[in-house]
Design a protein around this motif. Sequence first.
Motif, short mmCIF file in Angstrom:
data_model
loop_
_atom_site.label_atom_id
_atom_site.label_comp_id
_atom_site.label_asym_id
_atom_site.label_seq_id
_atom_site.Cartn_x
_atom_site.Cartn_y
_atom_site.Cartn_z
N ALA A 132 -0.59 -7.96 -0.61
CA ALA A 132 0.22 -8.66 0.83
C ALA A 132 1.63 -9.03 0.20
CB ALA A 132 -0.58 -10.22 1.01
N PHE A 133 1.68 -9.29 -1.33
CA PHE A 133 3.07 -9.52 -1.63
C PHE A 133 4.46 -7.85 -1.52
CE2 PHE A 133 0.97 -13.94 -2.52
CZ PHE A 133 1.85 -14.11 -2.10
N ALA A 134 3.69 -7.49 -1.80
CA ALA A 134 4.04 -5.43 -1.91
C ALA A 134 5.00 -5.64 -0.40
CB ALA A 134 3.01 -4.78 -1.64
N ALA A 135 4.56 -5.56 0.42
CA ALA A 135 5.42 -6.23 1.13
C ALA A 135 6.76 -6.83 1.38
CB ALA A 135 4.86 -6.96 2.67
N GLY B 3 -1.33 -0.14 5.97
CA GLY B 3 -2.38 -1.49 7.04
C GLY B 3 -4.19 -1.20 6.45
N PHE B 4 -4.79 0.34 6.53
CA PHE B 4 -5.96 0.25 6.36
C PHE B 4 -5.86 0.35 4.98
CE2 PHE B 4 -5.84 1.97 10.86
CZ PHE B 4 -7.10 2.02 11.26
N THR B 5 -4.60 0.83 4.14
CA THR B 5 -5.27 0.79 2.44
C THR B 5 -5.38 -0.84 2.25
OG1 THR B 5 -4.03 2.97 2.78
CG2 THR B 5 -4.09 1.72 0.09
N SER B 6 -4.18 -1.34 2.79
CA SER B 6 -3.94 -3.06 2.54
C SER B 6 -5.03 -3.33 2.10
CB SER B 6 -3.20 -3.12 3.34
OG SER B 6 -2.44 -4.96 2.69
N ILE B 7 -5.96 -3.06 3.71
CA ILE B 7 -7.54 -3.73 3.76
C ILE B 7 -8.20 -3.38 2.40
CG2 ILE B 7 -9.64 -3.77 5.14
CD1 ILE B 7 -7.98 -3.40 7.82
N ILE B 8 -8.40 -2.40 1.91
CA ILE B 8 -8.84 -1.70 0.98
C ILE B 8 -8.41 -2.15 -0.04
CG2 ILE B 8 -9.81 -0.18 0.05
CD1 ILE B 8 -11.68 -0.10 2.78
N ILE C 167 0.75 -6.58 5.75
CA ILE C 167 0.56 -8.04 6.06
C ILE C 167 -1.05 -8.55 6.10
CG2 ILE C 167 1.33 -10.60 6.02
CD1 ILE C 167 3.78 -9.86 5.42
N VAL C 168 -0.63 -8.04 7.63
CA VAL C 168 -1.69 -8.52 8.17
C VAL C 168 -3.55 -7.22 7.16
CG1 VAL C 168 -3.48 -8.33 10.32
CG2 VAL C 168 -0.67 -8.41 10.64
N GLY C 169 -3.50 -6.58 7.01
CA GLY C 169 -3.61 -5.66 6.29
C GLY C 169 -4.67 -6.56 5.00
N ALA C 170 -3.82 -7.10 4.42
CA ALA C 170 -3.48 -7.38 3.10
C ALA C 170 -5.05 -8.88 3.67
CB ALA C 170 -3.34 -7.88 2.46
N PHE C 171 -4.28 -9.17 4.25
CA PHE C 171 -5.53 -10.88 5.02
C PHE C 171 -6.63 -10.44 5.16
CE2 PHE C 171 -1.28 -13.14 4.37
CZ PHE C 171 -1.65 -13.74 3.52
N VAL C 172 -6.48 -9.50 6.07
CA VAL C 172 -7.71 -9.02 6.60
C VAL C 172 -8.88 -8.59 6.00
CG1 VAL C 172 -9.28 -7.17 7.85
CG2 VAL C 172 -7.54 -7.95 8.66
N GLY C 173 -7.93 -7.75 4.39
CA GLY C 173 -8.82 -7.83 3.74
C GLY C 173 -9.63 -8.85 2.20
N ARG C 174 -9.54 -10.43 2.56
CA ARG C 174 -9.14 -10.90 1.84
C ARG C 174 -10.99 -11.44 2.24
NH1 ARG C 174 -9.23 -10.22 -2.83
NH2 ARG C 174 -9.28 -12.98 -2.34
N PHE C 175 -11.17 -11.09 3.66
CA PHE C 175 -12.16 -11.75 4.22
C PHE C 175 -12.97 -10.80 3.91
CE2 PHE C 175 -9.08 -13.40 7.15
CZ PHE C 175 -9.73 -14.89 7.69
N THR D 181 0.39 -2.26 -8.01
CA THR D 181 -0.43 -1.13 -7.28
C THR D 181 -0.08 -1.45 -6.09
OG1 THR D 181 -1.81 -1.85 -8.95
CG2 THR D 181 -1.98 0.11 -7.01
N ALA D 182 -0.03 -1.62 -5.60
CA ALA D 182 0.52 -1.43 -3.68
C ALA D 182 1.89 -1.72 -3.54
CB ALA D 182 0.19 -3.17 -3.20
N THR D 183 2.51 -2.18 -4.39
CA THR D 183 3.90 -1.90 -4.03
C THR D 183 4.61 -0.37 -4.48
OG1 THR D 183 5.17 -4.04 -4.48
CG2 THR D 183 6.22 -1.82 -5.16
N LEU D 184 3.52 0.14 -6.29
CA LEU D 184 3.95 1.45 -6.14
C LEU D 184 3.61 3.15 -4.73
CD1 LEU D 184 3.48 1.04 -9.61
CD2 LEU D 184 5.55 1.70 -8.75
#
Length: 234
Positions: free
Chosen positions: A155-158, A140-145, A14-22, A105-108
Amino acid sequence: MVLFGTIVNVLLIIVGAFVGRFLHNIPERVKETVMYGIGLAVTVIGIQMTFESSQILIVIVSIVIGAVLGEWMDIDKKVNQFGHWIERKLPTSKKGPGIAQGFVTATLIFAVGSMAIIGATDSGLRNDHDVLVMKGIIDGFTSIILSSTLGIGVAFAAIPVFLYQGIITLLSTQISRFIPDELLSYFISEMTATGGLMILAIGLNLIGLTKIRVANFIPAIFVVGIVVGIVHIL
């Protein structure tokens, strides 16, 4: 706490996803190249996982039967519908065409793999959360990208990750009573290989070479357990 590893993993996603949005203002050509890079890396990971199998025939049978079941249930469509439902619930300003794609994609990527199984099993059997914490850092790092290119749907893949790993962890607290260590190890290796083919398909989709309905392969994860059990008995 038996679910500590899973909770850490989910929070880092979740944190990575929101960081990625910036980072969404990154030029499109840079995002495209980064996505190709992720796709290539995911493809290599999938290939490596596939080689974990000691009997590739089990993987083939599981994938084929799983694909038939997945197409019959049309899992890919249902998962995408859930992603679009999430998209409709978000404020208009945060909507984007990548929300459903990001979620699927993120869920898988996050849920299918040896680290998810092994880590959740370790948490349940030995109360050892090291593998899931390590997986959480990688996710987390993958989530950012992924989030910077595919949107906040990542983020909802969490949610499915929490349910998937959490259930495995809770079941693992009792699994040693019923399943011999040898059979469990056998299942993990074949499940890893089966998941590796799914990860490979995700990588090819990210690169743009294919449009495989990867979610329809999900039943293969359950089929491989049945097949491994039958082979072990025989």
